[in-house]
Design a protein around this motif. Structure first.
Motif, short mmCIF file in Angstrom:
data_model
loop_
_atom_site.label_atom_id
_atom_site.label_comp_id
_atom_site.label_asym_id
_atom_site.label_seq_id
_atom_site.Cartn_x
_atom_site.Cartn_y
_atom_site.Cartn_z
N ILE A 70 6.48 8.37 1.01
CA ILE A 70 5.51 7.30 0.80
C ILE A 70 5.25 7.20 -0.69
CG2 ILE A 70 3.17 6.52 1.24
CD1 ILE A 70 3.28 8.10 3.86
N GLU A 71 5.45 5.99 -1.21
CA GLU A 71 5.29 5.79 -2.64
C GLU A 71 4.25 4.70 -2.86
OE1 GLU A 71 8.28 4.45 -6.02
OE2 GLU A 71 8.99 6.17 -4.84
N ARG A 72 3.32 4.96 -3.74
CA ARG A 72 2.28 4.00 -4.05
C ARG A 72 2.79 3.00 -5.09
NH1 ARG A 72 -3.86 5.23 -6.17
NH2 ARG A 72 -4.44 3.07 -6.26
N SER A 73 2.41 1.76 -4.89
CA SER A 73 2.78 0.71 -5.84
C SER A 73 2.13 0.99 -7.19
CB SER A 73 2.33 -0.65 -5.32
OG SER A 73 2.54 -1.63 -6.31
N LYS A 74 2.91 0.82 -8.26
CA LYS A 74 2.38 1.08 -9.60
C LYS A 74 1.90 -0.21 -10.27
CE LYS A 74 5.12 5.17 -10.02
NZ LYS A 74 6.22 5.85 -10.59
#
Length: 81
Positions: A68-72
């Motif tokens: 899971i990667e958070r939007s930057k």
């Protein structure tokens, strides 16, 4: 599995217990419906050991590798006027 009516089980409780030990679970019925089961202490302890609480279930459960990667991106500007 043997079946006993409540009245019969009351009068022959020793036999119900002996059969639970030697033959396995004994069903107690009331008005033709199964209402209880008598089991030996060994069988009860084996069943009770199998129970796990929810936390242990989650900890011991299958592992999933989720990336899971958070939007930057920066938040957008909002005009509040």
């Amino acid at each position: 599995m043997a079946s006993w009516q409540v009245q019969e089980a009351k009068t022959k409780l020793s036999e119900v217990i002996d059969r639970a030990i030697s033959e396995g679970p004994q069903t107690i019925t009331r008005h033709g419906k199964a209402r209880a089961v008598v089991v030996s202490i060994d069988e009860y302890e084996a069943l009770a050991k199998k129970r796990r609480n929810f936390v242990d279930f989650l900890i011991d459960g299958p592992r999933f590798d989720i990336d899971i990667e958070r939007s930057k991106d920066l938040p957008r500007d909002i005009d509040l006027e």
